[in-house]
Structures are given as structure tokens and as C-alpha cells.
Write a protein that holds these residues in place. Sequence first.
Motif, PDB file in Angstrom:
ATOM      1  N   GLY A 135       1.036  -1.277  -0.062  1.00 16.21           N
ATOM      2  CA  GLY A 135       0.245   0.110   0.184  1.00 16.21           C
ATOM      3  C   GLY A 135       0.625   1.232  -0.210  1.00 16.21           C
ATOM      4  N   LYS A 136       1.996   1.308  -0.321  1.00 22.47           N
ATOM      5  CA  LYS A 136       2.887   2.659  -0.238  1.00 22.47           C
ATOM      6  C   LYS A 136       3.916   2.358  -1.099  1.00 22.47           C
ATOM      7  CE  LYS A 136       6.831   4.239   3.031  1.00 22.47           C
ATOM      8  NZ  LYS A 136       7.624   4.073   4.760  1.00 22.47           N
ATOM      9  N   VAL A 137       3.684   3.234  -1.350  1.00 21.63           N
ATOM     10  CA  VAL A 137       4.505   4.187  -2.901  1.00 21.63           C
ATOM     11  C   VAL A 137       6.260   4.509  -2.379  1.00 21.63           C
ATOM     12  CG1 VAL A 137       3.111   3.099  -4.359  1.00 21.63           C
ATOM     13  CG2 VAL A 137       3.650   5.911  -3.586  1.00 21.63           C
ATOM     14  N   GLY A 138       7.112   4.856  -3.699  1.00 28.27           N
ATOM     15  CA  GLY A 138       8.301   5.698  -2.760  1.00 28.27           C
ATOM     16  C   GLY A 138       9.417   5.264  -3.835  1.00 28.27           C
ATOM     17  N   LEU A 139      11.008   5.565  -3.174  1.00 32.28           N
ATOM     18  CA  LEU A 139      11.764   5.377  -4.198  1.00 32.28           C
ATOM     19  C   LEU A 139      12.727   3.968  -3.899  1.00 32.28           C
ATOM     20  CD1 LEU A 139      12.891   8.943  -4.401  1.00 32.28           C
ATOM     21  CD2 LEU A 139      12.367   7.785  -5.839  1.00 32.28           C
ATOM     22  N   GLY A 140      12.647   4.047  -2.169  1.00 36.92           N
ATOM     23  CA  GLY A 140      12.856   2.495  -1.836  1.00 36.92           C
ATOM     24  C   GLY A 140      14.651   3.327  -0.919  1.00 36.92           C
ATOM     25  N   ILE A 141      14.318   4.519  -0.032  1.00 41.15           N
ATOM     26  CA  ILE A 141      15.056   4.950   0.202  1.00 41.15           C
ATOM     27  C   ILE A 141      15.286   5.282   1.447  1.00 41.15           C
ATOM     28  CG2 ILE A 141      16.897   6.035  -1.646  1.00 41.15           C
ATOM     29  CD1 ILE A 141      15.168   8.794  -1.449  1.00 41.15           C
ATOM     30  N   SER A 142      16.105   5.098   2.733  1.00 44.22           N
ATOM     31  CA  SER A 142      15.534   5.645   4.024  1.00 44.22           C
ATOM     32  C   SER A 142      16.790   7.277   4.236  1.00 44.22           C
ATOM     33  CB  SER A 142      16.366   4.844   4.829  1.00 44.22           C
ATOM     34  OG  SER A 142      15.621   3.740   4.898  1.00 44.22           O
ATOM     35  N   LEU A 143      16.155   8.175   4.594  1.00 44.30           N
ATOM     36  CA  LEU A 143      16.284   9.811   4.724  1.00 44.30           C
ATOM     37  C   LEU A 143      16.177  10.277   6.813  1.00 44.30           C
ATOM     38  CD1 LEU A 143      13.589  10.759   1.916  1.00 44.30           C
ATOM     39  CD2 LEU A 143      16.189  11.022   2.411  1.00 44.30           C
ATOM     40  N   VAL A 144      17.293  10.856   6.505  1.00 50.42           N
ATOM     41  CA  VAL A 144      17.435  11.711   7.932  1.00 50.42           C
ATOM     42  C   VAL A 144      18.012  13.337   7.220  1.00 50.42           C
ATOM     43  CG1 VAL A 144      18.372  10.106   9.254  1.00 50.42           C
ATOM     44  CG2 VAL A 144      20.139  11.498   7.932  1.00 50.42           C
ATOM     45  N   ASP A 145      17.765  14.085   7.614  1.00 51.80           N
ATOM     46  CA  ASP A 145      17.757  15.518   7.613  1.00 51.80           C
ATOM     47  C   ASP A 145      18.911  15.908   7.820  1.00 51.80           C
ATOM     48  OD1 ASP A 145      14.432  16.168   7.578  1.00 51.80           O
ATOM     49  OD2 ASP A 145      14.477  16.575   9.727  1.00 51.80           O
ATOM     50  N   ASP A 146      19.225  16.807   7.184  1.00 53.86           N
ATOM     51  CA  ASP A 146      21.180  17.545   6.964  1.00 53.86           C
ATOM     52  C   ASP A 146      20.494  18.821   7.347  1.00 53.86           C
ATOM     53  OD1 ASP A 146      23.178  18.071   6.946  1.00 53.86           O
ATOM     54  OD2 ASP A 146      23.577  18.711   4.656  1.00 53.86           O
ATOM     55  N   LYS A 147      20.421  19.082   9.580  1.00 55.14           N
ATOM     56  CA  LYS A 147      20.688  20.889   9.450  1.00 55.14           C
ATOM     57  C   LYS A 147      21.880  20.747  10.182  1.00 55.14           C
ATOM     58  CE  LYS A 147      18.054  19.799  13.359  1.00 55.14           C
ATOM     59  NZ  LYS A 147      16.407  19.543  13.627  1.00 55.14           N
ATOM     60  N   GLU A 148      22.135  22.277  10.376  1.00 54.53           N
ATOM     61  CA  GLU A 148      23.345  22.724  11.040  1.00 54.53           C
ATOM     62  C   GLU A 148      22.506  23.950  11.792  1.00 54.53           C
ATOM     63  OE1 GLU A 148      25.953  24.023   9.036  1.00 54.53           O
ATOM     64  OE2 GLU A 148      26.488  23.070   7.583  1.00 54.53           O
ATOM     65  N   ILE A 149      23.029  23.661  13.914  1.00 48.27           N
ATOM     66  CA  ILE A 149      22.708  24.686  14.540  1.00 48.27           C
ATOM     67  C   ILE A 149      23.751  25.075  14.390  1.00 48.27           C
ATOM     68  CG2 ILE A 149      21.562  24.930  17.381  1.00 48.27           C
ATOM     69  CD1 ILE A 149      19.811  23.715  15.432  1.00 48.27           C
ATOM     70  N   ASP A 150      23.212  26.365  15.012  1.00 43.23           N
ATOM     71  CA  ASP A 150      24.298  27.820  14.722  1.00 43.23           C
ATOM     72  C   ASP A 150      24.006  28.296  15.831  1.00 43.23           C
ATOM     73  OD1 ASP A 150      26.367  29.341  15.381  1.00 43.23           O
ATOM     74  OD2 ASP A 150      25.772  30.642  13.760  1.00 43.23           O
ATOM     75  N   PRO A 151      24.085  27.773  17.847  1.00 39.36           N
ATOM     76  CA  PRO A 151      23.990  28.345  19.016  1.00 39.36           C
ATOM     77  C   PRO A 151      25.911  29.179  19.001  1.00 39.36           C
ATOM     78  CG  PRO A 151      25.664  26.176  19.179  1.00 39.36           C
ATOM     79  CD  PRO A 151      25.247  26.009  17.383  1.00 39.36           C
ATOM     80  N   ASP A 152      24.778  30.325  20.054  1.00 44.23           N
ATOM     81  CA  ASP A 152      25.273  31.619  20.428  1.00 44.23           C
ATOM     82  C   ASP A 152      25.480  31.037  21.750  1.00 44.23           C
ATOM     83  OD1 ASP A 152      26.973  33.447  20.582  1.00 44.23           O
ATOM     84  OD2 ASP A 152      26.074  34.890  20.864  1.00 44.23           O
ATOM     85  N   PRO A 153      26.574  30.110  23.013  1.00 42.57           N
ATOM     86  CA  PRO A 153      27.747  30.434  23.005  1.00 42.57           C
ATOM     87  C   PRO A 153      27.727  29.167  21.953  1.00 42.57           C
ATOM     88  CG  PRO A 153      27.075  30.075  24.933  1.00 42.57           C
ATOM     89  CD  PRO A 153      26.193  30.353  24.573  1.00 42.57           C
ATOM     90  N   ASP A 154      29.004  28.707  21.398  1.00 44.38           N
ATOM     91  CA  ASP A 154      28.758  27.734  20.157  1.00 44.38           C
ATOM     92  C   ASP A 154      29.480  26.582  21.752  1.00 44.38           C
ATOM     93  OD1 ASP A 154      29.277  26.251  18.317  1.00 44.38           O
ATOM     94  OD2 ASP A 154      31.342  26.605  18.416  1.00 44.38           O
ATOM     95  N   VAL A 155      28.894  25.454  20.884  1.00 43.75           N
ATOM     96  CA  VAL A 155      28.668  24.332  21.608  1.00 43.75           C
ATOM     97  C   VAL A 155      29.137  23.075  21.193  1.00 43.75           C
ATOM     98  CG1 VAL A 155      26.536  24.059  20.521  1.00 43.75           C
ATOM     99  CG2 VAL A 155      27.727  22.489  22.479  1.00 43.75           C
ATOM    100  N   THR A 156      30.520  22.417  21.382  1.00 41.67           N
ATOM    101  CA  THR A 156      31.036  21.357  20.789  1.00 41.67           C
ATOM    102  C   THR A 156      30.179  19.544  21.562  1.00 41.67           C
ATOM    103  OG1 THR A 156      32.747  22.588  20.134  1.00 41.67           O
ATOM    104  CG2 THR A 156      33.104  20.036  19.596  1.00 41.67           C
ATOM    105  N   ILE A 157      29.729  18.447  20.934  1.00 37.41           N
ATOM    106  CA  ILE A 157      29.473  17.380  21.656  1.00 37.41           C
ATOM    107  C   ILE A 157      30.828  16.881  20.862  1.00 37.41           C
ATOM    108  CG2 ILE A 157      27.980  15.625  21.780  1.00 37.41           C
ATOM    109  CD1 ILE A 157      25.721  17.609  20.523  1.00 37.41           C
ATOM    110  N   LEU A 158      32.025  15.843  21.640  1.00 30.47           N
ATOM    111  CA  LEU A 158      32.261  15.190  21.604  1.00 30.47           C
ATOM    112  C   LEU A 158      32.084  13.684  21.144  1.00 30.47           C
ATOM    113  CD1 LEU A 158      35.533  16.921  22.873  1.00 30.47           C
ATOM    114  CD2 LEU A 158      34.686  16.560  20.537  1.00 30.47           C
ATOM    115  N   SER A 159      30.655  12.947  21.075  1.00 33.97           N
ATOM    116  CA  SER A 159      30.224  11.500  20.980  1.00 33.97           C
ATOM    117  C   SER A 159      30.885  10.606  20.534  1.00 33.97           C
ATOM    118  CB  SER A 159      29.123  12.243  20.827  1.00 33.97           C
ATOM    119  OG  SER A 159      29.180  12.034  18.892  1.00 33.97           O
ATOM    120  N   GLU A 160      32.528  11.007  19.610  1.00 32.06           N
ATOM    121  CA  GLU A 160      33.224   9.788  19.483  1.00 32.06           C
ATOM    122  C   GLU A 160      32.433   8.430  18.145  1.00 32.06           C
ATOM    123  OE1 GLU A 160      35.025   7.733  22.847  1.00 32.06           O
ATOM    124  OE2 GLU A 160      36.131   9.573  23.235  1.00 32.06           O
ATOM    125  N   ASP A 161      31.849   7.413  18.675  1.00 30.62           N
ATOM    126  CA  ASP A 161      31.554   6.208  17.706  1.00 30.62           C
ATOM    127  C   ASP A 161      30.481   6.054  18.372  1.00 30.62           C
ATOM    128  OD1 ASP A 161      32.848   5.191  19.812  1.00 30.62           O
ATOM    129  OD2 ASP A 161      33.377   3.203  18.264  1.00 30.62           O
TER     130      ASP A 161
END
Length: 341
Positions: free
Chosen positions: A204-230
Motif C-alpha cells: 500500500g506504500k510507494v516510494g523511491l526505496g530510500i531511508s532519509l535523515v535531515d541534514d541541518k546545522e544548528i548555529d548556537p551562541d555561545p558555540d557548543v561542541t559535542i565529542l560523542s566519538e563513535d
Amino acid sequence: MSRSRLIQTLAIMTILAIAISFIPLPYYISTPGKATVLAPMVEVEGTQDNQEGSFMLTTVRMGPANPFNYLFAQFQNYTNIYPEEQIRRDDQTDEEYEFYQLNLMEGSQEAAIQVAYENAGKPFEVEYNGIYVVSVVEGMGAEGVLEVADRIVKIDGNSFASSQEFIDYVEGMQAGDTIEVEFQRDGKTVTDTLELQTFENNPGKVGLGISLVDDKEIDPDPDVTILSEDIGGPSAGLMFSLQIYDMLTEGDLTKGYAIAGTGEIAVNGKVGPIGGIGQKIVAADNAKAEIFLAPNEEGAADSNYSVAVETAKDIGTDMKVVPVDTFEDALEFLQSLEERS
């Protein structure tokens, strides 16, 4: 048996054991992982870690089964065995699976930043860049055209503000319809026409056959860095948002306690359920956590929270399990705690 014959026999048995350990089985095995203190992983410009206690993310260990660990898993508490198809598609490569998990974590971190900054009253901007392809289904319209890590920027000349808008657009069409896809790969922009097809496992569902995630960037003030490794997956979102919020605001939100937890965070602050909640309770208890924040799922009978409570009782821990539906729920509970003297 002579000494040399014994050594030869042992050597053969060792080689056979090693060979058997490389025989793959169509299962995945998960076990309790660890609880990791977040403070060393989060850097907010111009702030310092003033926590007397700690916030911790919790994980499960997941890996392919072989004859040895499959047999061992039968006799271990809080060790789960999953059919391979429940974890990844048959045609999903290691590269696709890893890319998908890491992008889930990245999206979770971006949501955590947005929630933390918004609740702390700090400025941030969101720039939406498109949609990442994280997997391609064999035999569907995207096969041979789109690849993992391609960024879709337009469909039929239209830009979208999220992957959900793209999905909604395609769901209004029928099998056999074509769409023009504009995407970027290796710094180049490519446009191609693809045909929508019916999913084999969902007619009952049509599509291209792909899984997706959003590609967006957050620009916060002050800057934040997350070191989550793997670390992959979205389940650390709630705990990242609390750690960042605590660093942006005055005082110590931990009040001197070791606080673990889990839950996917949405940009509206809603806390979503995750897998392996029982194993994460075990991991938190092993790390001497005193409080565990668990997704409540609005009080559902089989919620993460209810399973967490049952697990805590089963292992005999004194750790307090707290139900949360939103970031605000977690914040309200933490602010109500008395400072540890």
C-alpha cells in the motif's frame, strides 16, 4: 598420549574454535553497555563544568552472533537475541548501517542543542541543507542512481524543510509516477528522473526505496561542541540536552547526584522511547547511578518507564527511576531535588 601429540591436538582444537567463532549466524546479540559521564564530552564556549554530580548517557552493546556468543547468551540475564532482519535489512551494507546510526546520533545532538538553548533563553539559528540518503533498497527506483550520503536538495524543483515533508509529498503519488530529484554528491549537483514503485513488504506504500535523515546545522551562541566519538543512535538526546542546559545556566542541576537516563529528544522537547531500556538500567546501576530518567510514553502500560521499574526491582538496585514525557518534566524533577550536603 605423548606430549607432542597432546600439543598437536590442542593446537587443532584451538584453530577449530577460532574458525567456529567466525561463522556468522542470522542474529544479533545485545548486552548491557556502559554509563558514560557527559561532562568531558560537551564543551560550551565561555563556560566551565561546575557539577558536583554528573549526567550520564547509557548504552547497550550490540553485535552479530556467532555460535559461541549465541550459546552463551542463552544463559545470561539481560542479554537479548534478535533476528538479523529486526536490526538491519538483508541488503543493508555495513557502511549504510554505520552511516545511518551516526546520522541518528548527529540529529539527536542537534535536537538536544536546540531544546537546551531554547529553554535556557540563549540564541541559535537553524539552517536546513537538505536530506541525507542513509540507505537504498534493492530493486526500487533509487537503486543505481542514489547512493548512501547523497544529499537531496530538491524534488520536482521544490525544496523541503524536513524529510517528513518529502515523505508526505511522495505519499500523495502513485506507483509508476516519476519525480525529478536534484542531489549533491562529492561537491557536484546532479539531476535525474526516478520512478516511484510499490514496496514489496508494504504493497500500500510507494516510494523511491530510500531511508532519509535531515541534514541541518544548528548555529548556537555561545558555540557548543559535542565529542560523542563513535556512539550511534538517537537515545542520548535527553541527557545531552540536560548537560548542555546545565552548562548554559547558573547553578548545578545535578545537585551532587549521579544521574543517568535515556530517551530520544524532539525539537519540541518531547522525550521518545528507545530500545534496550532494561539493559540500560543494568548499565546505570553498574556505574553507581542514583537516579535514572526514563521515557514515560504518557503512562502506557508497556512504556520504557514501566520496564525500567521492573528491571530495577529485579536487580535489587536502590537507584530511583523517574518517568519523563518531556524535557520540562526532567527539568522540573531535577530542580525539585535538594542539594546533597
